[in-house]
Design a protein around this motif. Structure first.
Motif, PDB file in Angstrom:
ATOM      1  N   ALA A  46       0.855  -1.189   0.000  1.00 59.88           N
ATOM      2  CA  ALA A  46       0.000   0.000   0.000  1.00 59.88           C
ATOM      3  C   ALA A  46       0.883   1.229   0.000  1.00 59.88           C
ATOM      4  O   ALA A  46       1.917   1.261   0.675  1.00 59.88           O
ATOM      5  CB  ALA A  46      -0.906   0.004   1.227  1.00 59.88           C
ATOM      6  N   THR A  47       0.467   2.238  -0.742  1.00 60.12           N
ATOM      7  CA  THR A  47       1.243   3.467  -0.812  1.00 60.12           C
ATOM      8  C   THR A  47       0.318   4.642  -1.094  1.00 60.12           C
ATOM      9  O   THR A  47      -0.702   4.487  -1.785  1.00 60.12           O
ATOM     10  CB  THR A  47       2.340   3.364  -1.899  1.00 60.12           C
ATOM     11  OG1 THR A  47       3.225   4.473  -1.794  1.00 60.12           O
ATOM     12  CG2 THR A  47       1.757   3.285  -3.298  1.00 60.12           C
ATOM     13  N   ALA A  48       0.655   5.791  -0.554  1.00 58.92           N
ATOM     14  CA  ALA A  48      -0.181   6.983  -0.724  1.00 58.92           C
ATOM     15  C   ALA A  48      -0.351   7.307  -2.202  1.00 58.92           C
ATOM     16  O   ALA A  48       0.614   7.327  -2.964  1.00 58.92           O
ATOM     17  CB  ALA A  48       0.443   8.161   0.003  1.00 58.92           C
ATOM     18  N   GLY A  49      -1.596   7.533  -2.606  1.00 63.93           N
ATOM     19  CA  GLY A  49      -1.880   7.927  -3.973  1.00 63.93           C
ATOM     20  C   GLY A  49      -2.179   6.795  -4.929  1.00 63.93           C
ATOM     21  O   GLY A  49      -2.499   7.046  -6.094  1.00 63.93           O
ATOM     22  N   ALA A  50      -2.100   5.549  -4.481  1.00 67.00           N
ATOM     23  CA  ALA A  50      -2.347   4.418  -5.377  1.00 67.00           C
ATOM     24  C   ALA A  50      -3.825   4.363  -5.774  1.00 67.00           C
ATOM     25  O   ALA A  50      -4.691   4.154  -4.928  1.00 67.00           O
ATOM     26  CB  ALA A  50      -1.928   3.108  -4.719  1.00 67.00           C
ATOM     27  N   GLN A 130       8.920   9.960  -1.951  1.00 64.70           N
ATOM     28  CA  GLN A 130       8.053   8.957  -1.334  1.00 64.70           C
ATOM     29  C   GLN A 130       8.650   7.559  -1.420  1.00 64.70           C
ATOM     30  O   GLN A 130       8.634   6.803  -0.438  1.00 64.70           O
ATOM     31  CB  GLN A 130       6.677   8.978  -2.012  1.00 64.70           C
ATOM     32  CG  GLN A 130       5.642   8.071  -1.362  1.00 64.70           C
ATOM     33  CD  GLN A 130       4.275   8.261  -1.982  1.00 64.70           C
ATOM     34  OE1 GLN A 130       3.968   9.317  -2.535  1.00 64.70           O
ATOM     35  NE2 GLN A 130       3.429   7.248  -1.907  1.00 64.70           N
ATOM     36  N   THR A 131       9.197   7.189  -2.571  1.00 64.76           N
ATOM     37  CA  THR A 131       9.761   5.838  -2.716  1.00 64.76           C
ATOM     38  C   THR A 131      11.092   5.717  -1.979  1.00 64.76           C
ATOM     39  O   THR A 131      11.415   4.632  -1.472  1.00 64.76           O
ATOM     40  CB  THR A 131       9.930   5.480  -4.200  1.00 64.76           C
ATOM     41  OG1 THR A 131      10.517   6.579  -4.905  1.00 64.76           O
ATOM     42  CG2 THR A 131       8.592   5.161  -4.832  1.00 64.76           C
ATOM     43  N   ILE A 132      11.844   6.790  -1.887  1.00 67.43           N
ATOM     44  CA  ILE A 132      13.081   6.762  -1.099  1.00 67.43           C
ATOM     45  C   ILE A 132      12.749   6.535   0.372  1.00 67.43           C
ATOM     46  O   ILE A 132      13.398   5.732   1.060  1.00 67.43           O
ATOM     47  CB  ILE A 132      13.879   8.073  -1.284  1.00 67.43           C
ATOM     48  CG1 ILE A 132      14.446   8.145  -2.700  1.00 67.43           C
ATOM     49  CG2 ILE A 132      15.012   8.169  -0.258  1.00 67.43           C
ATOM     50  CD1 ILE A 132      15.066   9.476  -3.046  1.00 67.43           C
ATOM     51  N   ASN A 133      11.720   7.217   0.865  1.00 63.82           N
ATOM     52  CA  ASN A 133      11.299   7.044   2.249  1.00 63.82           C
ATOM     53  C   ASN A 133      10.845   5.612   2.513  1.00 63.82           C
ATOM     54  O   ASN A 133      11.186   5.014   3.547  1.00 63.82           O
ATOM     55  CB  ASN A 133      10.163   8.020   2.566  1.00 63.82           C
ATOM     56  CG  ASN A 133       9.690   7.908   4.002  1.00 63.82           C
ATOM     57  OD1 ASN A 133      10.459   8.030   4.944  1.00 63.82           O
ATOM     58  ND2 ASN A 133       8.391   7.671   4.171  1.00 63.82           N
TER      59      ASN A 133
END
Length: 304
Positions: A46-50, A130-133
């Protein structure tokens, strides 16, 4: 970095339960607790904005990698079929996976040729903040993200006014992606649990007619397919403002409550004496453990 992302999302383990969604799932459900209390491997992709299209390809990617999946917990809400705003360029979240056969097909469809080939040649361009985090959290083993603060209603009037002007968007293409996801999973014998993770009642009061139209889609899918269940936790918890970080997202207290409710329902949801119950009756069921459910899903006999 990819190793950290795989660890964070659980792509590196043979999960039997897969949680899929956006920021509501990230902040609202504790997958580590699910795994601990249900005693089966659980992943949370799960990820923000999906958006609905992203999730279709996320599910395809995960199931291709880990065919062990028996149950998918899919977070739903009235704005699932909205394709504008934050979700409009969400495919870029998956550029780090452009070497994956499934995600490569998705990115070729959605990205511009400049984006695709730049990311292919210059690997650092595949990642954004976001993906680095996500990668760093995975490498550090800090998978769960729980907010400690509570929303301040007095600070939200401007946001609510903008939402009222915007209304609920019900894009037919996004709805089609959702239905295609359900079809993809259920044809493979995978059970889908649609979970409406609560949002605050103040936001639910915006465009109630539009909201009801989307929720009816979820009810209809669950009513017509015996491999799908819809759990509406919003009705019971939307008014508990102390359990929200903001209008859309639960804080740590809310996460604790909703995760516990989900665990109880997963343990009791499907079978009692071999009989399937409806999702509306889930709180009255008496099934001993999720293991029974998963044995049945895999075709192994259910004892007792």
């Amino acid at each position: 970095m990819k190793q950290g992302m795989a660890r964070y999302y659980g792509l590196d383990k043979p999960a039997q339960i897969l949680c899929v969604g956006h920021s509501h799932m990230v902040l609202g459900i504790d997958a580590e607790r699910l795994e601990r209390e249900l005693g089966v491997p659980v992943a949370k992709y799960a990820t923000a904005g999906a958006n609905a299209l992203d999730r279709l390809w996320m599910v395809r990617q995960f199931v291709e990698r880990q065919p062990s999946v028996k149950t998918v917990i899919y977070d739903v809400d009235p704005r699932l079929f909205d394709t504008e705003g934050l979700s409009s360029a969400s495919y870029t979240l998956f550029l780090p996976y452009m070497g994956d056969p499934v995600m490569s097909r998705y990115l070729r469809r959605e990205a511009t040729w400049q984006e695709f080939y730049s990311a292919r040649v210059i690997r650092t361009t595949r990642f954004r903040d976001q993906t680095i985090n996500v990668a760093l959290r995975g490498l550090l083993g800090r998978v769960e993200n729980k907010k400690t603060s509570r929303m301040r209603v007095e600070d939200l009037q401007g946001f609510l006014e903008r939402e009222a002007a915007r209304g609920i968007r019900n894009n037919p293409d996004a709805r089609g992606c959702f239905l295609e996801t359900i079809d993809f999973l259920t044809k493979r014998g995978i059970t889908v649990v649609l979970v409406y993770i609560p949002v605050a009642d103040l936001l639910n009061a915006v465009d109630p007619e539009g909201q009801e139209g989307v929720l009816q889609v979820f009810r209809d899918v669950a009513g017509k397919n015996d491999k799908v269940v819809f759990l509406d936790y919003n009705r019971d918890y939307q008014h508990r403002h102390e359990w929200f970080y903001d209008l859309r997202h639960l804080n740590g207290e809310g996460n604790e409550i909703v995760t516990g409710r989900l665990i109880a329902d997963l343990k009791r949801l499907f079978w009692e004496g071999g009989e399937r119950r409806s999702s509306a009756d889930s709180t009255d069921m008496d099934v001993s453990s999720m293991e029974t459910i998963l044995r049945h899903r895999s075709g192994r006999p259910v004892e007792g």
